[in-house]
Structures are given as structure tokens and as C-alpha cells.
Design a protein around this motif. Structure first.
Motif, PDB file in Angstrom:
ATOM      1  N   GLY A 109       9.168  18.699  -2.382  1.00  0.00           N
ATOM      2  CA  GLY A 109       9.755  20.073  -3.099  1.00  0.00           C
ATOM      3  C   GLY A 109       9.940  21.153  -2.288  1.00  0.00           C
ATOM      4  N   ASP A 110       8.749  21.295  -1.381  1.00  0.00           N
ATOM      5  CA  ASP A 110       8.772  22.421  -0.729  1.00  0.00           C
ATOM      6  C   ASP A 110       9.929  22.388   0.460  1.00  0.00           C
ATOM      7  OD1 ASP A 110       7.795  20.491   1.012  1.00  0.00           O
ATOM      8  OD2 ASP A 110       6.132  21.818   1.785  1.00  0.00           O
ATOM      9  N   PHE A 111      10.316  21.403   0.732  1.00  0.00           N
ATOM     10  CA  PHE A 111      11.658  21.302   1.521  1.00  0.00           C
ATOM     11  C   PHE A 111      13.013  21.263   1.154  1.00  0.00           C
ATOM     12  CE2 PHE A 111      14.626  19.383   4.776  1.00  0.00           C
ATOM     13  CZ  PHE A 111      14.139  20.265   5.873  1.00  0.00           C
ATOM     14  N   VAL A 112      12.752  21.178  -0.319  1.00  0.00           N
ATOM     15  CA  VAL A 112      14.234  21.312  -1.222  1.00  0.00           C
ATOM     16  C   VAL A 112      14.180  22.808  -1.400  1.00  0.00           C
ATOM     17  CG1 VAL A 112      14.817  21.099  -3.447  1.00  0.00           C
ATOM     18  CG2 VAL A 112      13.956  19.073  -2.404  1.00  0.00           C
ATOM     19  N   ALA A 113      13.251  23.287  -1.427  1.00  0.00           N
ATOM     20  CA  ALA A 113      13.180  25.054  -1.643  1.00  0.00           C
ATOM     21  C   ALA A 113      13.457  25.686  -0.297  1.00  0.00           C
ATOM     22  CB  ALA A 113      11.791  25.254  -2.146  1.00  0.00           C
ATOM     23  N   ALA A 114      13.089  25.120   0.777  1.00  0.00           N
ATOM     24  CA  ALA A 114      13.421  25.511   2.169  1.00  0.00           C
ATOM     25  C   ALA A 114      14.815  25.814   2.395  1.00  0.00           C
ATOM     26  CB  ALA A 114      12.574  24.957   3.275  1.00  0.00           C
ATOM     27  N   GLN A 115      15.678  24.530   1.842  1.00  0.00           N
ATOM     28  CA  GLN A 115      17.133  24.143   1.971  1.00  0.00           C
ATOM     29  C   GLN A 115      17.848  25.161   1.058  1.00  0.00           C
ATOM     30  OE1 GLN A 115      18.523  19.981   2.041  1.00  0.00           O
ATOM     31  NE2 GLN A 115      16.303  19.768   1.278  1.00  0.00           N
TER      32      GLN A 115
END
Length: 266
Positions: A57-63
Motif C-alpha cells: 500500500g505505501d508504494f501504491v501511495a508513492a506512485q
């Protein structure tokens, strides 16, 4: 000159026919610059899904933050979500960036029958993303699953389910009739002002992989080009119908092959 830009937030299809790949092809075919946020990788082909690798989820947010921090996004299409953490990340991202148009395709099951959304994520989809959508685009089984009802078999039942989905907080609902029967495939656009039936001849082909992904991204492309919702839906349906009609020009895979996104060009 302003460049229309659309963003797809969805899963990757390794065989290229659905998901992120279908969305980016659709944007390109319709003259819109496409950006992407990948929620999951799938090991997939025209016959089925053999594996899903979920993006944290945190990498989805970063994208999401990387794209919105730089690009003028005209519309967002949301497809495969896979898990609860992804839904939470996307809902928070939409809250931060407030895109004008969000088209949500509640992808729950692949064309091949493989489940693409965890059961515990369905409630979050209903409460956290549907209320943020300008349009949701469920097919008949997805509409039924969102409502915990049997699949609608009559026009009256479809319209009733559309109105129940509208009550979940989205601005409009397009219930897709591709899973229905009869000579025509009829979609129903349900808004606060009424119901519009959009019919097209049902095309006899097994090459329908990625149809739903492509329709929702075609609508998002229209919205990114400043079309009103009804115009975007009508244009997208006409384009997808032509892409399905041209699908048999391809010989790709041994199962449900892809539609022809670039039928206007070759």
C-alpha cells in the motif's frame, strides 16, 4: 496546447490484454497521454490467472503522489485493487489530490473466472471508493456482488440495482450488459436524472479479454478530453464495440484473446 492526461490505477496483465496494458493502449488509441499506478502484478494469459503479486500500500501511495505531483491529471480510472491496503492507499490519495473525474471499474473476477479482489476488501470498496467516483462500471455479476443480490435478469431488476448502487454515493452507474443474453448487449447508465439504455449488437467472438478494463479507460479518456459523461460513455461504448468486432483479426493465445485497441489504425 493542453495535453489531455488520464491515469490508470490498476493491476498489470503479463499477457498484455487487460489491466494496465489495456488501459494505456486505450488512452493512446483515443489521443490521451496515459500514466499508471500499478496495484498488483499478475501472472496471466488468455486462459487464466496463475499468480498475483500485490504491491504494498505505501508504494501504491508513492506512485500516486509522484504522478499527481507532476502531471495535470484530467481523469482517473481505477481497476484491479486486490486487497484492503490498496483500497486504503487509493482512498487517501484521492483525498489528497481531489481529481475531478474518477471512473471506478469494480473488478472482482477476471474474464477467465479467477477472483481478483479479496473478500474482506469488498466492504471497503463500497464505503471508501464508490462514494468518490463520478462513475462506477460494474458488469451484471459485479453489480449483484456489490449488493449481495442475485444477478439481475430483467431490465427492471437492472435499473433497480443501478439505483441501489447510486445510493452508495457515486454520481453515476453504468451497468454493463455483456454477460446478458439476446441479440443486443445493452448497458444502462443510471444517474439522479434517470436511466439511459445503450444498446449495441452482441458480437460473436471469444476474443473479449480486457473488454471491461478498456471500456472504463475509454470513458476516462473522454472525460480527460472534457467530454460530458453521457458523451464519454456513448463514445467509449461505440469504440469498444468496434474493437471487439475487429478482435478476430488477431491470433493471440489459446483462450479469450484480446480486443483490437488499435483497430482504427491497422
Amino acid at each position: 496546447m493542453t495535453t489531455p492526461i488520464a491515469l490508470t490505477i490498476a493491476g498489470s496483465d503479463s499477457s498484455g490484454g487487460a489491466g494496465i496494458q489495456a488501459d494505456l493502449k486505450t488512452f493512446a488509441a483515443l489521443g490521451v497521454y496515459g500514466a499508471s499506478v500499478i496495484t498488483a502484478l499478475t501472472a496471466q494469459n488468455t486462459s487464466g490467472v496463475t499468480g498475483i503479486h500485490q504491491v504494498p500500500g505505501d508504494f501504491v501511495a508513492a506512485q500516486i503522489d509522484a504522478v499527481f505531483g507532476d502531471l495535470a491529471i484530467g481523469a482517473v480510472k481505477i481497476g484491479m485493487l486486490a486487497q484492503l491496503a490498496t483500497i486504503d492507499a487509493i482512498a487517501a490519495g484521492l483525498e489528497r489530490w481531489s481529481p475531478r473525474h474518477v471512473v471506478l471499474d469494480p473488478v472482482m473476477v477476471a474474464t477467465s473466472g479467477d477472483r481478483l479482489l479479496a473478500a474482506d476488501a469488498v466492504a471497503a470498496l463500497r464505503t471508501k471508493l464508490i462514494p468518490r467516483a463520478a462513475l462506477i462500471t460494474p458488469n451484471l455479476p459485479e453489480a449483484a456482488a456489490l449488493l449481495d443480490e442475485p444477478v439481475a435478469a430483467t431490465e427492471a431488476a437492472i435499473e433497480r440495482q443501478g439505483k441501489r448502487l447510486l445510493a452508495m454515493g457515486c454520481a453515476a452507474v453504468l451497468i454493463k450488459g455483456g454477460h446478458g443474453q439476446g441479440a443486443d448487449s445493452t448497458d444502462y447508465l443510471v444517474t439522479a436524472s434517470g436511466v439511459i439504455a445503450l444498446a449495441a449488437p452482441r458480437i460473436a467472438t471469444q476474443n473479449t479479454h480486457g473488454t471491461g478494463c478498456s471500456l472504463s479507460s475509454a470513458i476516462a479518456a473522454g472525460l480527460a478530453k472534457s467530454e460530458d459523461l453521457e458523451t464519454a460513455v456513448r463514445n467509449a461504448k461505440a469504440w469498444v464495440s468496434a474493437a471487439i468486432a475487429a478482435a478476430d483479426r488477431f491470433s493471440v493465445g489459446h483462450g479469450h484473446g484480446p480486443i483490437h485497441h488499435f483497430h482504427r489504425f491497422y
